[in-house]
Motif scaffolding. Structure first.
Motif, short mmCIF file in Angstrom:
data_model
loop_
_atom_site.label_atom_id
_atom_site.label_comp_id
_atom_site.label_asym_id
_atom_site.label_seq_id
_atom_site.Cartn_x
_atom_site.Cartn_y
_atom_site.Cartn_z
N TYR A 24 0.81 -1.22 0.00
CA TYR A 24 0.00 0.00 0.00
C TYR A 24 0.85 1.27 0.00
O TYR A 24 0.31 2.37 -0.04
N VAL A 59 2.80 0.71 8.26
CA VAL A 59 2.27 1.31 9.48
C VAL A 59 2.93 0.66 10.71
O VAL A 59 3.54 -0.41 10.60
N MET A 86 -7.34 0.66 12.24
CA MET A 86 -7.98 -0.52 12.81
C MET A 86 -7.23 -1.02 14.06
O MET A 86 -7.86 -1.41 15.05
N ASN A 112 -3.11 -7.02 12.35
CA ASN A 112 -3.30 -5.56 12.45
C ASN A 112 -3.70 -5.16 13.87
O ASN A 112 -4.79 -4.67 14.14
N PRO A 170 -11.17 1.68 7.94
CA PRO A 170 -12.00 2.72 7.32
C PRO A 170 -11.93 2.71 5.80
O PRO A 170 -12.91 3.04 5.13
N HIS A 172 -11.43 0.00 3.69
CA HIS A 172 -12.22 -1.11 3.13
C HIS A 172 -13.70 -0.98 3.50
O HIS A 172 -14.58 -1.38 2.73
N GLU A 197 -11.11 -7.56 4.28
CA GLU A 197 -11.47 -6.47 5.20
C GLU A 197 -12.70 -5.70 4.69
O GLU A 197 -13.20 -4.81 5.37
N CYS A 256 -5.02 4.63 1.85
CA CYS A 256 -4.65 4.60 3.26
C CYS A 256 -3.63 5.73 3.46
O CYS A 256 -2.46 5.58 3.08
N MET A 259 -0.22 5.04 5.22
CA MET A 259 0.75 4.30 4.40
C MET A 259 1.44 5.26 3.44
O MET A 259 2.63 5.11 3.14
FE1 SF4 Z 1 -4.89 -0.24 8.62
FE2 SF4 Z 1 -4.47 1.20 6.38
FE3 SF4 Z 1 -4.57 -1.50 6.25
FE4 SF4 Z 1 -6.76 -0.09 6.74
S1 SF4 Z 1 -5.53 -0.05 4.86
S2 SF4 Z 1 -6.13 -1.93 7.83
S3 SF4 Z 1 -6.00 1.59 7.98
S4 SF4 Z 1 -3.06 -0.26 7.32
#
Ligand code: SF4
Ligand code: 13P
Length: 300
Positions: A24, A59, A86, A112, A170, A172, A197, A256, A259
């Motif tokens: 990501y 992250v 999350m 996560n 948020p 997904h 997700e 995201c 990211m």
């Molecule tokens: Fe976490 Fe970003 Fe993955 Fe969503 S897309 S689960 S906010 S790291």
């Protein structure tokens, strides 16, 4: 005068460092990484490397997982403030309370989660192996944290008595059936590939469900030429790299932002000055390692 990219590559060599990046992250970050992958693949790489320094472009929970698996190594985050929304929806204390009300239940924590949260879990899982891990656990009573969507999907597929948490991603969660139907109207020949997700109603209309890495493998192997991909849009870079003759469509909101905070400049700063080091208590590392180890052991 060297470019930022050249300086990164030079210092990386001097310091025997390795750069890992999640799919990501931005294209330029993925392009400079030694390894790009999903949560599972990255944690395996982190464990297997003999580099002295791991620069984790992802992250913070991902860097923490690398530290849990490679406690003697220096793990650096180019952007320590890049967090997963999350992961912050579930603490160790909250899990212990729910567990006290459900004696005998096994706690499965999606990767996560923070290192601290993992200390309250019995097993860890990733999006790639969640169903497999839950199926292998010799107990039908499960508490699944923190992703309610992945948990619901696993609950339906496994048929186990699973208590769900109320967490979600948020990015997904924002994907709706209506959006997907509209995309399908615009691209009728496209196959729908979704990350677990996503909400269950979205998963129910998907042709394929899998982790980021599984989606990549699926698209590479498929005869189809077009795909509606229901996950973070950074995946588009890898998909296009490995499938140059295929087309991929993402929803507009699939970004995201944490990211995307990671840049070549932040990687250079982190390598040069060894900033953003993950420091975890020995006890936290020890306790958080157990569910991660049980995950790998149960899968054989
Ligand atoms: Fe976490 Fe970003 Fe993955 Fe969503 S897309 S689960 S906010 S790291
Ligand atoms: P993967 O394990 O599929 O890479 O997913 C990680 C993630 O954060 C998805 O939002």
């Amino acid at each position: 005068m060297q470019s930022v990219k050249e300086r990164i590559l030079d210092i990386k060599k001097q310091k025997n460092a390795i750069i890992l990046a999640h799919s990501y992250t931005s294209p330029e970050v993925q392009d400079i990484a030694d390894f790009v992958g999903d949560s599972l693949g990255l944690s395996q790489k982190a464990a297997a490397t003999d580099a002295d320094i791991i620069v984790f472009c992802g992250v913070s929970f991902m860097g923490e997982t690398a530290k849990i698996l490679s406690s003697k190594k220096k793990v650096l985050l180019p952007e320590p403030e890049a967090k997963c929304a999350m992961a912050s929806m579930c603490s160790a204390e909250q899990i212990r309370q729910v567990k006290a009300n459900r004696p005998g239940a096994t706690v499965v924590a999606y990767v996560n989660t923070t290192a601290e949260t993992k200390t309250a879990a019995d097993y860890c899982c990733t999006s790639a192996n969640a169903l497999n891990v839950v199926n292998q656990i010799p107990n039908d009573k499960i508490i699944f944290v923190p992703d309610s969507n992945l948990g619901r999907y696993v609950k339906e597929k496994s048929g186990k008595d699973i208590v769900l948490w109320s967490g979600f991603c948020p990015i997904h969660q924002c994907v709706t059936v209506r959006q997907v139907q509209e995309m399908k109207r615009l691209h009728p020949d496209a196959e729908i590939a979704a990350h677990p997700e996503c909400r269950i109603d979205v998963l129910n209309i998907a042709d394929y469900i899998g982790s980021t890495e599984a989606i990549l493998k699926h698209c590479m192997a498929s005869d189809k030429k077009e795909f509606i991909v229901l996950t973070e849009s950074g995946m588009g870079h890898r998909l296009q790299e490995f499938c140059p003759d295929k087309k991929f469509y993402f929803t507009n909101a699939s970004v995201c932002t944490t990211m995307k905070m990671i840049s070549l400049e932040s990687i250079l700063d982190c390598l040069e000055n060894e900033t953003g080091e993950i420091i975890l208590d020995d006890k936290v590392i020890e306790e958080a390692y157990l569910p991660v180890k049980r995950m790998t052991d149960i899968l054989g």
